[in-house]
Design a protein around this motif. Structure first.
Motif, PDB file in Angstrom:
ATOM      1  N   GLY A  72       0.803  -1.219   0.000  1.00 27.42           N
ATOM      2  CA  GLY A  72       0.000   0.000   0.000  1.00 27.42           C
ATOM      3  C   GLY A  72       0.833   1.264   0.000  1.00 27.42           C
ATOM      4  O   GLY A  72       0.428   2.285  -0.570  1.00 27.42           O
ATOM      5  N   ASP A  73       2.010   1.224   0.636  1.00 27.14           N
ATOM      6  CA  ASP A  73       2.870   2.404   0.661  1.00 27.14           C
ATOM      7  C   ASP A  73       3.357   2.758  -0.739  1.00 27.14           C
ATOM      8  O   ASP A  73       3.406   3.933  -1.123  1.00 27.14           O
ATOM      9  N   ILE A  74       3.683   1.731  -1.533  1.00 20.91           N
ATOM     10  CA  ILE A  74       4.130   1.981  -2.901  1.00 20.91           C
ATOM     11  C   ILE A  74       2.958   2.437  -3.761  1.00 20.91           C
ATOM     12  O   ILE A  74       3.100   3.327  -4.612  1.00 20.91           O
ATOM     13  N   ASP A  75       1.796   1.845  -3.554  1.00 18.25           N
ATOM     14  CA  ASP A  75       0.617   2.253  -4.313  1.00 18.25           C
ATOM     15  C   ASP A  75       0.274   3.719  -4.047  1.00 18.25           C
ATOM     16  O   ASP A  75      -0.128   4.449  -4.953  1.00 18.25           O
ATOM     17  N   GLU A  76       0.466   4.144  -2.799  1.00 17.39           N
ATOM     18  CA  GLU A  76       0.198   5.552  -2.463  1.00 17.39           C
ATOM     19  C   GLU A  76       1.218   6.464  -3.113  1.00 17.39           C
ATOM     20  O   GLU A  76       0.874   7.537  -3.636  1.00 17.39           O
ATOM     21  N   LEU A  77       2.489   6.065  -3.099  1.00 19.88           N
ATOM     22  CA  LEU A  77       3.525   6.863  -3.751  1.00 19.88           C
ATOM     23  C   LEU A  77       3.283   6.977  -5.254  1.00 19.88           C
ATOM     24  O   LEU A  77       3.580   8.008  -5.863  1.00 19.88           O
ATOM     25  N   ALA A  78       2.716   5.900  -5.843  1.00 15.29           N
ATOM     26  CA  ALA A  78       2.524   5.861  -7.295  1.00 15.29           C
ATOM     27  C   ALA A  78       1.595   6.964  -7.787  1.00 15.29           C
ATOM     28  O   ALA A  78       1.637   7.345  -8.965  1.00 15.29           O
ATOM     29  N   SER A  79       0.759   7.500  -6.904  1.00 12.34           N
ATOM     30  CA  SER A  79      -0.141   8.588  -7.315  1.00 12.34           C
ATOM     31  C   SER A  79       0.636   9.840  -7.705  1.00 12.34           C
ATOM     32  O   SER A  79       0.103  10.723  -8.385  1.00 12.34           O
ATOM     33  N   GLY A  80       1.909   9.908  -7.291  1.00 18.38           N
ATOM     34  CA  GLY A  80       2.717  11.065  -7.640  1.00 18.38           C
ATOM     35  C   GLY A  80       3.595  10.860  -8.853  1.00 18.38           C
ATOM     36  O   GLY A  80       4.383  11.748  -9.211  1.00 18.38           O
ATOM     37  N   CYS A  81       3.487   9.722  -9.510  1.00 25.24           N
ATOM     38  CA  CYS A  81       4.295   9.464 -10.702  1.00 25.24           C
ATOM     39  C   CYS A  81       3.799  10.310 -11.887  1.00 25.24           C
ATOM     40  O   CYS A  81       2.607  10.647 -11.979  1.00 25.24           O
ATOM     41  N   ARG A  82       4.714  10.614 -12.796  1.00 23.67           N
ATOM     42  CA  ARG A  82       4.359  11.427 -13.951  1.00 23.67           C
ATOM     43  C   ARG A  82       3.357  10.715 -14.859  1.00 23.67           C
ATOM     44  O   ARG A  82       2.443  11.338 -15.398  1.00 23.67           O
ATOM     45  N   PHE A  83       3.542   9.410 -15.040  1.00 24.92           N
ATOM     46  CA  PHE A  83       2.673   8.635 -15.925  1.00 24.92           C
ATOM     47  C   PHE A  83       1.756   7.732 -15.109  1.00 24.92           C
ATOM     48  O   PHE A  83       2.186   7.069 -14.156  1.00 24.92           O
ATOM     49  N   ARG A  84       0.491   7.665 -15.513  1.00 23.68           N
ATOM     50  CA  ARG A  84      -0.475   6.868 -14.772  1.00 23.68           C
ATOM     51  C   ARG A  84      -0.164   5.378 -14.866  1.00 23.68           C
ATOM     52  O   ARG A  84      -0.484   4.615 -13.951  1.00 23.68           O
ATOM     53  N   ASP A  85       0.436   4.938 -15.980  1.00 23.30           N
ATOM     54  CA  ASP A  85       0.762   3.528 -16.146  1.00 23.30           C
ATOM     55  C   ASP A  85       2.220   3.231 -15.810  1.00 23.30           C
ATOM     56  O   ASP A  85       2.808   2.274 -16.316  1.00 23.30           O
ATOM     57  N   CYS A  86       2.800   4.042 -14.953  1.00 24.32           N
ATOM     58  CA  CYS A  86       4.203   3.880 -14.578  1.00 24.32           C
ATOM     59  C   CYS A  86       4.427   2.506 -13.941  1.00 24.32           C
ATOM     60  O   CYS A  86       3.681   2.087 -13.060  1.00 24.32           O
ATOM     61  N   ARG A  87       5.461   1.804 -14.409  1.00 30.41           N
ATOM     62  CA  ARG A  87       5.806   0.490 -13.851  1.00 30.41           C
ATOM     63  C   ARG A  87       6.879   0.611 -12.766  1.00 30.41           C
ATOM     64  O   ARG A  87       7.346  -0.382 -12.241  1.00 30.41           O
TER      65      ARG A  87
END
Length: 375
Positions: A291-306
């Motif tokens: 969940g911590d990584i999923d929360e951080l992923a909201s700040g990635c430039r691309f929505r489909d960031c791997r």
């Protein structure tokens, strides 16, 4: 003779059993055919052991040896549609010298499933209809956090509630540190440090067994699952083995999955150590555990960031800043790659199946047209 309620039978299972029996349900889960005869003598039972397609089934009339009905085996397209330990089944008793016959499998409420060992794309049911999963790790050596994460993902997928059990607390070098590290992996999952040797912490485990609940024990060989079962049972039901000092591995003292009914109530399902534990369901459970990584992923430039080589990745930035442990990030990437590979292989398998069915249909059509041409 066991009382079905102590095995986990309840009003919902009873209603499902009556509906399937009276409708003439087919052997395969969920499929209903036209009402048939000879269903009235079916009784409910729970699979306690499977070995070479022979099953032990606990019923209100005792424990029976059983085999799957021919229709059940014929209609099962995959191995996970055959009976497994923990399944509730409709069974018909055989004659004096015959085995009973499993006619139907009741729909599973929960199911701990992994990809079957090897290169194939088949599912293997480890245990079904479980309420809680004890994810057992050993404190005798440094706790393998990456292994705990993997087990957590599959436990989430099963539909059962995970409980992390750190065994061998009596020999732990840094018990407090291990508890802190494991709790950080899943703040919403109970974590208990116990010792099957002296019994410490077992009052917590015993509390999960009330009310006919079913607990499955999962974990690597040498973690002490069989010792925990013996302690909870109050007697030596299962063999236990030593752990090798040079690699902290134990031998498989449990060689078959088996369901154990405790005298004071509650059901345990003991499983062998799983050396190969790969995903089967490419669902969102990975994101739940991380969940911590999923929360951080909201700040990635691309929505489909791997979170691999993409620019503007907030997850990789957190690793660089030290706010996300590099080991946890590496574990996530490994599991995410496995999930993606599974999705590809399942898609390829589905495509091949469709092509094969298409060829079968085309062949049947040509035969039909050829037959019409002769008339």
């Amino acid at each position: 003779m066991p009382d079905l309620a102590t095995l986990g039978w309840d009003a919902d299972f009873e209603a499902t059993f009556d509906r399937l029996r009276t409708s003439g349900a087919s052997a395969r889960q969920g499929r209903v055919r036209a009402p048939g005869e000879g269903q009235a003598d079916l009784i409910p039972g729970r699979v306690s052991l499977e070995h070479n397609h022979v099953y032990r089934v606990l019923t209100a009339h005792g424990e029976w040896l059983a085999e799957a009905a021919g229709r059940l085996k014929f209609e099962a397209e995959k191995a996970d549609q055959l009976p497994a330990v923990g399944d509730w089944v409709a069974v018909r008793r055989g004659g004096d010298t015959e085995r009973a016959v499993i006619r139907m499998i009741l729909p599973r409420r929960s199911c701990f499933t992994r990809k079957a060992p090897g290169r194939g794309t088949e599912a293997q049911v480890v245990a079904s209809n479980i309420d809680r999963v004890f994810l057992v790790s050993s404190l005798e050596h440094a706790t393998k956090l990456r292994s705990v994460e993997r087990y957590l993902v599959l436990a989430r997928q099963s539909g059962a509630q995970p409980v992390i059990v750190l065994n061998k607390a009596d020999v732990a070098d840094d018990l407090s540190g291990a508890l802190t590290a494991v709790t950080a992996l899943a703040p919403d999952v109970p974590v208990h440090a116990v010792s099957a040797t002296d019994g410490r912490g077992f009052e917590w485990l015993e509390g999960y067994l009330a009310g006919g609940r079913t607990i499955a024990l999962m974990g690597p060989s040498g973690a002490g699952k069989s010792s925990i079962v013996n302690r909870l049972a109050g007697r030596a039901l299962l063999d236990t083995g030593e752990v090798r000092s040079w690699d902290a591995r134990g031998r498989h003292t449990s060689v078959h999955r088996q369901l154990i009914l405790l005298d004071r109530g509650g059901v345990l399902i003991d499983t062998p150590g799983l050396r190969e534990l790969q995903f089967w369901e490419p669902d969102a459970s990975l994101d739940e555990v991380f969940g911590d990584i999923d929360e951080l992923a909201s700040g990635c430039r691309f929505r489909d960031c791997r979170h691999d080589t993409e620019p503007g990745c907030a997850v990789k930035a957190a690793v660089g800043e030290g706010t996300l442990p590099a080991g946890r990030y590496a574990s996530y990437r490994k599991l995410a790659e496995e999930r993606a590979a599974l999705e590809r292989s399942q898609s390829e398998r589905a495509l091949l199946d469709r092509k094969r069915q298409g060829k079968i249909g085309a062949k049947a059509m040509r035969a039909l047209q050829k037959g019409k041409g002769r008339t």
